[in-house]
Design a protein around this motif. Structure first.
Motif, PDB file in Angstrom:
ATOM      1  N   SER A 143      23.988 -39.130 -17.837  1.00 57.80           N
ATOM      2  CA  SER A 143      23.172 -38.284 -16.970  1.00 57.80           C
ATOM      3  C   SER A 143      22.745 -39.081 -15.748  1.00 57.80           C
ATOM      4  CB  SER A 143      21.944 -37.768 -17.740  1.00 57.80           C
ATOM      5  OG  SER A 143      21.168 -38.848 -18.195  1.00 57.80           O
ATOM      6  N   GLY A 144      22.063 -38.390 -14.829  1.00 58.34           N
ATOM      7  CA  GLY A 144      21.563 -39.066 -13.642  1.00 58.34           C
ATOM      8  C   GLY A 144      22.473 -38.905 -12.444  1.00 58.34           C
ATOM      9  N   GLU A 145      22.148 -39.644 -11.384  1.00 59.84           N
ATOM     10  CA  GLU A 145      22.850 -39.514 -10.111  1.00 59.84           C
ATOM     11  C   GLU A 145      23.997 -40.506  -9.968  1.00 59.84           C
ATOM     12  OE1 GLU A 145      22.157 -37.143  -7.846  1.00 59.84           O
ATOM     13  OE2 GLU A 145      20.692 -36.347  -9.262  1.00 59.84           O
ATOM     14  N   ASP A 146      24.011 -41.543 -10.776  1.00 57.77           N
ATOM     15  CA  ASP A 146      25.027 -42.588 -10.623  1.00 57.77           C
ATOM     16  C   ASP A 146      26.121 -42.454 -11.674  1.00 57.77           C
ATOM     17  OD1 ASP A 146      23.692 -43.806  -8.477  1.00 57.77           O
ATOM     18  OD2 ASP A 146      22.318 -44.785  -9.880  1.00 57.77           O
ATOM     19  N   TRP A 147      27.341 -42.768 -11.261  1.00 59.86           N
ATOM     20  CA  TRP A 147      28.496 -42.725 -12.163  1.00 59.86           C
ATOM     21  C   TRP A 147      28.420 -43.841 -13.203  1.00 59.86           C
ATOM     22  CZ3 TRP A 147      32.404 -40.088 -13.934  1.00 59.86           C
ATOM     23  CH2 TRP A 147      33.636 -40.661 -14.239  1.00 59.86           C
ATOM     24  N   MET A 148      27.881 -44.997 -12.782  1.00 61.79           N
ATOM     25  CA  MET A 148      27.761 -46.144 -13.689  1.00 61.79           C
ATOM     26  C   MET A 148      26.386 -46.789 -13.533  1.00 61.79           C
ATOM     27  SD  MET A 148      31.407 -48.102 -13.287  1.00 61.79           S
ATOM     28  CE  MET A 148      31.175 -48.414 -11.549  1.00 61.79           C
ATOM     29  N   ARG A 149      26.008 -47.567 -14.531  1.00 57.26           N
ATOM     30  CA  ARG A 149      24.804 -48.396 -14.443  1.00 57.26           C
ATOM     31  C   ARG A 149      25.210 -49.812 -14.851  1.00 57.26           C
ATOM     32  NH1 ARG A 149      21.943 -44.066 -17.892  1.00 57.26           N
ATOM     33  NH2 ARG A 149      21.961 -42.350 -16.417  1.00 57.26           N
ATOM     34  N   PRO A 150      25.700 -50.589 -13.912  1.00 53.83           N
ATOM     35  CA  PRO A 150      26.276 -51.896 -14.230  1.00 53.83           C
ATOM     36  C   PRO A 150      25.344 -52.828 -14.996  1.00 53.83           C
ATOM     37  CG  PRO A 150      26.807 -51.252 -11.979  1.00 53.83           C
ATOM     38  CD  PRO A 150      25.813 -50.252 -12.484  1.00 53.83           C
ATOM     39  N   ALA A 151      24.033 -52.723 -14.751  1.00 55.87           N
ATOM     40  CA  ALA A 151      23.110 -53.643 -15.427  1.00 55.87           C
ATOM     41  C   ALA A 151      23.200 -53.497 -16.945  1.00 55.87           C
ATOM     42  CB  ALA A 151      21.681 -53.393 -14.946  1.00 55.87           C
ATOM     43  N   LEU A 152      23.393 -52.263 -17.425  1.00 57.09           N
ATOM     44  CA  LEU A 152      23.511 -52.061 -18.878  1.00 57.09           C
ATOM     45  C   LEU A 152      24.804 -52.692 -19.394  1.00 57.09           C
ATOM     46  CD1 LEU A 152      22.270 -48.378 -19.378  1.00 57.09           C
ATOM     47  CD2 LEU A 152      21.073 -50.495 -19.968  1.00 57.09           C
ATOM     48  N   CYS A 153      25.877 -52.555 -18.638  1.00 58.18           N
ATOM     49  CA  CYS A 153      27.143 -53.192 -19.053  1.00 58.18           C
ATOM     50  C   CYS A 153      26.983 -54.710 -19.128  1.00 58.18           C
ATOM     51  CB  CYS A 153      28.265 -52.838 -18.075  1.00 58.18           C
ATOM     52  SG  CYS A 153      28.789 -51.125 -18.148  1.00 58.18           S
ATOM     53  N   GLU A 154      26.336 -55.260 -18.111  1.00 61.61           N
ATOM     54  CA  GLU A 154      26.156 -56.717 -18.098  1.00 61.61           C
ATOM     55  C   GLU A 154      25.320 -57.178 -19.284  1.00 61.61           C
ATOM     56  OE1 GLU A 154      24.402 -57.392 -14.311  1.00 61.61           O
ATOM     57  OE2 GLU A 154      26.186 -56.725 -13.201  1.00 61.61           O
ATOM     58  N   GLU A 155      24.280 -56.412 -19.608  1.00 66.72           N
ATOM     59  CA  GLU A 155      23.428 -56.796 -20.732  1.00 66.72           C
ATOM     60  C   GLU A 155      24.193 -56.694 -22.046  1.00 66.72           C
ATOM     61  OE1 GLU A 155      20.585 -58.220 -20.283  1.00 66.72           O
ATOM     62  OE2 GLU A 155      20.487 -58.560 -22.440  1.00 66.72           O
ATOM     63  N   ALA A 156      24.969 -55.625 -22.205  1.00 70.86           N
ATOM     64  CA  ALA A 156      25.758 -55.479 -23.438  1.00 70.86           C
ATOM     65  C   ALA A 156      26.774 -56.602 -23.554  1.00 70.86           C
ATOM     66  CB  ALA A 156      26.457 -54.120 -23.435  1.00 70.86           C
ATOM     67  N   MET A 191      34.888 -54.851 -24.199  1.00 68.75           N
ATOM     68  CA  MET A 191      33.915 -54.749 -23.113  1.00 68.75           C
ATOM     69  C   MET A 191      34.348 -55.577 -21.904  1.00 68.75           C
ATOM     70  SD  MET A 191      30.174 -54.536 -24.987  1.00 68.75           S
ATOM     71  CE  MET A 191      30.205 -56.193 -25.658  1.00 68.75           C
ATOM     72  N   GLU A 192      34.898 -56.763 -22.139  1.00 66.16           N
ATOM     73  CA  GLU A 192      35.336 -57.607 -21.019  1.00 66.16           C
ATOM     74  C   GLU A 192      36.411 -56.885 -20.205  1.00 66.16           C
ATOM     75  OE1 GLU A 192      34.074 -60.531 -20.255  1.00 66.16           O
ATOM     76  OE2 GLU A 192      33.526 -61.682 -22.052  1.00 66.16           O
ATOM     77  N   ILE A 193      37.383 -56.305 -20.911  1.00 69.37           N
ATOM     78  CA  ILE A 193      38.499 -55.673 -20.204  1.00 69.37           C
ATOM     79  C   ILE A 193      38.027 -54.417 -19.477  1.00 69.37           C
ATOM     80  CG2 ILE A 193      40.746 -54.576 -20.479  1.00 69.37           C
ATOM     81  CD1 ILE A 193      41.238 -56.469 -22.870  1.00 69.37           C
ATOM     82  N   GLN A 194      37.213 -53.618 -20.147  1.00 72.14           N
ATOM     83  CA  GLN A 194      36.718 -52.419 -19.474  1.00 72.14           C
ATOM     84  C   GLN A 194      35.844 -52.778 -18.268  1.00 72.14           C
ATOM     85  OE1 GLN A 194      35.064 -50.191 -22.912  1.00 72.14           O
ATOM     86  NE2 GLN A 194      36.501 -48.598 -22.340  1.00 72.14           N
ATOM     87  N   ALA A 195      35.001 -53.791 -18.441  1.00 70.73           N
ATOM     88  CA  ALA A 195      34.118 -54.201 -17.345  1.00 70.73           C
ATOM     89  C   ALA A 195      34.916 -54.707 -16.147  1.00 70.73           C
ATOM     90  CB  ALA A 195      33.147 -55.273 -17.824  1.00 70.73           C
ATOM     91  N   SER A 196      36.134 -55.191 -16.390  1.00 70.48           N
ATOM     92  CA  SER A 196      36.947 -55.727 -15.294  1.00 70.48           C
ATOM     93  C   SER A 196      37.264 -54.643 -14.257  1.00 70.48           C
ATOM     94  CB  SER A 196      38.244 -56.313 -15.844  1.00 70.48           C
ATOM     95  OG  SER A 196      39.136 -55.289 -16.270  1.00 70.48           O
ATOM     96  N   ARG A 197      37.199 -53.366 -14.645  1.00 76.61           N
ATOM     97  CA  ARG A 197      37.567 -52.279 -13.725  1.00 76.61           C
ATOM     98  C   ARG A 197      36.375 -51.761 -12.907  1.00 76.61           C
ATOM     99  NH1 ARG A 197      39.638 -48.697 -18.537  1.00 76.61           N
ATOM    100  NH2 ARG A 197      41.205 -50.056 -19.462  1.00 76.61           N
ATOM    101  N   MET A 198      35.197 -52.253 -13.180  1.00 81.08           N
ATOM    102  CA  MET A 198      34.013 -51.581 -12.637  1.00 81.08           C
ATOM    103  C   MET A 198      33.992 -51.525 -11.116  1.00 81.08           C
ATOM    104  SD  MET A 198      31.046 -52.517 -15.368  1.00 81.08           S
ATOM    105  CE  MET A 198      29.938 -51.331 -14.636  1.00 81.08           C
ATOM    106  N   ARG A 199      34.425 -52.588 -10.452  1.00 76.95           N
ATOM    107  CA  ARG A 199      34.389 -52.572  -8.977  1.00 76.95           C
ATOM    108  C   ARG A 199      35.323 -51.512  -8.409  1.00 76.95           C
ATOM    109  NH1 ARG A 199      35.253 -58.818  -7.546  1.00 76.95           N
ATOM    110  NH2 ARG A 199      37.146 -58.280  -8.668  1.00 76.95           N
TER     111      ARG A 199
END
Length: 451
Positions: A210-223, A247-255
């Motif tokens: 939910s919310g206005e943003d497609w992602m919340r990177p801070a949560l990914c970084e914490e996980a 998580m590492e591989i999925q996070a690699s696509r975030m940018r």
């Protein structure tokens, strides 16, 4: 905030040291709530003193010393302290209950901090707690996040998070949950609970519900950080490495997953030069460790193997969809789930054509757990569009848009519905079919097991 403002540095120290501090205190207090209270006292002292004195050379030791003094003072004030001293004679060498101040001091200085952290992980994710409570307590105790930060991450009122944390601590105390690592017979189920909480946090950051943003990177970084810590604590657990790899591989696509304006960029449209090669390499290494520890792969390692197929493809066209479809079939046999079947339908459609994928998707339309989920109509719309059935696709995309709570996702689905509607009208006028579109594989592939 000025350039000399020490608060960012104090925040960073707290994020690094708080879990170890709380874990060490909890070991001899046997009360996670009290442990966090004294750790917070130490943080308050740091916020008061460090701006004047500067950050000490060993800030973790400084915080430990302050928290230890507060805890020992508390023990001395307790009315039952005399009784505890008597008990000490009986319990000495058995556990830390009734530990005298000096003995407690020695305990906090011991080398058992790794075990303490592991105990704190298991307590924070104890099955006696609800999922929401596990997430909140894990981020608070292990992540060092404030109540406000957790509330912001999950878009819920701060008071709601505060209540969850308070209730969680009460529940642990009322249930008499011991501050210990589970017995070997109970450990697999308890580790599974821990991993599901960490992946839940990651998923909420990777594709916000939910919310206005497609992602919340801070949560990914914490996980990711929690996953790496856990891998260090449980180096022989294949599924822990499997989750870290995923998580590492999925996070690699975030940018590459969003445009400069924050709009979603679908997997097949992403600029793979923007994928983070360091994270991919770390993920592939973690997957290798996982596969060396266990065969066959567990569910997280299986998903990491799927993510690795995408990571190894230099272009979207090089993706080995037949292998991905086979891996999803194996995953479906291991952990049957309608969401896994949706993902398998995506892979089948890419390997053998949209009609094959649609055939599988249509078997899921009566699945109750997907009735309120946007992923099924979203995927069905995409498959129908690729088959040239634009009018039906428009209906499915429009329905999916009404089901998602994420504003960016809703806008994307509405845009696709409008494009299909226009294509259908064009087809009626000219008989020309529209070009097939890229599929939101990256989004559809999320939450395959735990969601």
């Amino acid at each position: 905030m000025t350039a000399s403002d020490p608060r960012p540095a104090i925040d960073a120290v707290w994020r690094t040291e708080s879990a170890r501090l709380i874990a060490g205190l909890a070991r001899f207090l046997h009360d996670v709530g009290l442990a966090e209270e004294f750790a917070q006292d130490a943080l308050v002292a740091a916020l008061e003193q460090w701006p004047e004195t500067g950050i000490p050379r060993n800030p973790g030791a400084w915080l430990t010393t302050i928290a230890k003094r507060r805890a020992i003072d508390h023990l001395r004030r307790r009315e039952r302290f005399a009784a505890n001293l008597v008990e000490l004679g009986r319990n000495q060498g058995v556990d830390g209950v009734g530990t005298a101040p000096d003995a407690a001091s020695e305990q906090l200085d011991s080398d058992d901090i790794q075990d303490d952290l592991l105990r704190l992980v298991f307590v924070s994710c104890h099955p006696v707690l609800s999922t929401d409570a596990r997430v909140a307590l894990t981020l608070r105790l292990l992540g060092g996040l404030t109540t406000e930060e957790i509330a912001r991450g999950f878009l819920v009122p701060e008071s709601t998070v505060a209540q969850r944390i308070v209730r969680a601590k009460r529940t642990l105390t009322k249930a008499g949950v011991p501050f210990e690592v589970p017995a070997p017979a109970d450990r697999p189920a308890r580790i599974a609970s821990v991993l599901s909480v960490i992946y839940l946090i990651f998923n909420e950051g990777y594709a916000a519900t939910s919310g206005e943003d497609w992602m919340r990177p801070a949560l990914c970084e914490e996980a990711l950080r929690l996953g790496r810590v856990l891998a260090g604590l449980l180096p022989e657990d294949a599924e822990v490495h499997g989750l870290v790899a995923l998580m590492e591989i999925q996070a690699s696509r975030m940018r590459a997953r969003t445009s400069p304006t924050g709009d979603p960029v679908l997997l097949l449209d992403q600029n793979r030069a923007r994928w983070d090669r360091l994270l991919i390499n770390r993920g592939l290494a973690a997957l290798e460790r996982s596969e060396a520890l266990a065969h066959p792969r567990g569910p997280y390692a299986m998903q990491a193997a799927i993510a690795a197929c995408h990571a190894r493809a230099r272009t979207a066209e090089e993706t080995d969809w037949i292998r991905i479809a086979a891996l999803y079939q194996a995953l479906a046999l291991q952990t049957p789930s309608p969401v896994v079947e949706l993902n398998r339908a995506v892979a089948l459609s890419m390997a053998f054509g949209p009609a094959v994928g649609l055939e599988l998707v249509d078997t899921l339309t009566g699945e109750p757990s997907l009735a309120a989920h946007h992923l099924l109509p979203s995927l069905r719309g995409d498959l129908l569009r690729r088959l040239g059935r634009d009018s039906e696709a428009a209906t499915e995309f429009a329905r999916a848009a009404t089901l998602t709570k994420n504003a960016r996702e809703r806008a994307l689905l509405a845009e696709r519905a409008a494009a299909c509607e226009a294509a259908a009208h064009r087809m009626q006028r000219t008989g020309a079919a529209a070009e097939p579109s890229a599929m939101d594989l990256d989004s559809a592939a999320r939450r395959p097991v735990t969601g």
